[in-house]
Design a protein around this motif. Structure first.
Motif, short mmCIF file in Angstrom:
data_model
loop_
_atom_site.label_atom_id
_atom_site.label_comp_id
_atom_site.label_asym_id
_atom_site.label_seq_id
_atom_site.Cartn_x
_atom_site.Cartn_y
_atom_site.Cartn_z
N ILE A 12 15.87 11.70 12.79
CA ILE A 12 16.24 10.54 13.61
C ILE A 12 16.93 11.04 14.87
O ILE A 12 17.93 11.77 14.80
N ILE A 13 16.42 10.64 16.03
CA ILE A 13 16.98 11.08 17.32
C ILE A 13 17.45 9.84 18.08
O ILE A 13 16.65 8.99 18.47
N LEU A 14 18.77 9.76 18.30
CA LEU A 14 19.38 8.57 18.91
C LEU A 14 20.28 8.93 20.09
O LEU A 14 21.11 8.12 20.52
N SER A 15 20.14 10.12 20.62
CA SER A 15 21.03 10.59 21.68
C SER A 15 20.88 9.76 22.96
O SER A 15 19.86 9.12 23.19
N HIS A 16 21.95 9.78 23.76
CA HIS A 16 21.94 9.11 25.08
C HIS A 16 21.64 7.62 24.96
O HIS A 16 20.73 7.10 25.62
N ASN A 17 22.42 6.94 24.12
CA ASN A 17 22.43 5.48 24.07
C ASN A 17 23.86 5.03 24.27
O ASN A 17 24.71 5.79 24.76
N ASN A 18 24.16 3.77 23.90
CA ASN A 18 25.52 3.25 23.95
C ASN A 18 25.98 2.84 22.56
O ASN A 18 26.70 1.86 22.38
N LEU A 19 25.57 3.59 21.56
CA LEU A 19 25.77 3.19 20.17
C LEU A 19 27.25 3.16 19.76
O LEU A 19 28.02 4.07 20.06
N VAL A 20 27.60 2.07 19.06
CA VAL A 20 28.90 1.96 18.42
C VAL A 20 28.73 1.79 16.91
O VAL A 20 29.69 1.97 16.15
N PHE A 21 27.52 1.44 16.47
CA PHE A 21 27.24 1.27 15.04
C PHE A 21 25.91 1.92 14.68
O PHE A 21 24.90 1.71 15.35
N ILE A 22 25.93 2.72 13.61
CA ILE A 22 24.71 3.33 13.07
C ILE A 22 24.73 3.14 11.56
O ILE A 22 25.64 3.62 10.87
N GLY A 23 23.73 2.44 11.05
CA GLY A 23 23.60 2.27 9.61
C GLY A 23 22.31 2.92 9.14
O GLY A 23 21.25 2.70 9.74
N LEU A 24 22.38 3.73 8.09
CA LEU A 24 21.23 4.52 7.67
C LEU A 24 20.99 4.44 6.16
O LEU A 24 21.95 4.34 5.38
N ASN A 25 19.73 4.52 5.80
CA ASN A 25 19.35 4.88 4.43
C ASN A 25 19.25 6.40 4.43
O ASN A 25 18.36 6.95 5.06
N GLN A 26 20.14 7.08 3.73
CA GLN A 26 20.21 8.53 3.81
C GLN A 26 19.38 9.26 2.75
O GLN A 26 19.52 10.47 2.57
#
Length: 203
Positions: free
Chosen positions: A138-152
């Motif tokens: 999963i690649i999520l770099s260079h956003n404005n994320l404050v919340f990340i929820g994942l199925n790990q």
């Protein structure tokens, strides 16, 4: 596919015979350049491909590619702001949606893209993402994320770097993931997940 991206010209020779003149006229008529997506739609609907590149093709609306089978699809550098799972190709394993117009929240629900293993949503303006599909990369770099929820369940690699608003305390458990890239987040300190926090670990 070899001629994709080339500009085609139709050369027409129009010989005008005027009275007392044998002068010929050479005229060029340009033909509209096909986009990458238009080239794809020229292929048989049951085509099977390992990879198809639709990057930087000025695509605004999420295209219906559901009749094709594609393992790796590159839709980066377009103008997309939605994901329509049932429009995606069959057998899709890798999806690149970086450098688009995604903002706000995105939810990749479980069982909607069951073959998917990798998603790249970097360089958008997302502030929240929830991924319940068990992905590997999963690649999520260079956003404005404050919340990340994942199925790990399967996650082996995640890149959340340069989300400057992301708190050091995250909802997923970094200690259970082989590779976590978090440069430019929380002053460079390691991220802390629920397990680490509850165990009283201090980093």
């Amino acid at each position: 596919m070899k001629n994709a991206g080339l500009i085609y010209f139709v050369l027409l020779f129009l010989l005008s015979c005027h009275s007392g003149s044998k002068k010929g006229t050479l005229e060029y008529v340009s033909v509209k350049k096909l986009t990458k997506l238009e080239h794809l739609f020229l292929l048989p609907s049951d085509s099977v491909m390992n990879m198809y590149d639709l990057s930087n093709d000025s695509i605004v609306d999420f295209p219906d590619l559901s009749s094709y089978t594609v393992k790796s699809l590159n839709l980066s550098g377009n103008l997309l702001d939605t994901i329509i799972p049932h429009f995606l190709p069959k057998g899709l394993e890798r999806l690149n949606l970086s450098n688009n117009k995604y903002k706000g929240s995105v939810n990749v629900r479980r069982y909607t893209i069951p073959s998917l293993k990798e998603v790249d949503l970097s360089y958008n303006t997302l502030d929240s993402i929830r991924i319940t599909e068990p992905l590997y990369r999963i690649i999520l770099s260079h956003n404005n994320l404050v919340f990340i929820g994942l199925n790990q369940k399967n996650v082996q690699y995640i890149d959340v770097s340069y989300n400057i608003h992301l708190n050091r305390l995250v909802r997923f458990e970094p200690s259970l993931i082989d590779t976590v890239i978090s440069e430019g987040v929380a002053g460079g300190k390691p991220l802390i997940g629920p397990i680490s926090k509850n165990a009283g670990y201090h980093f």
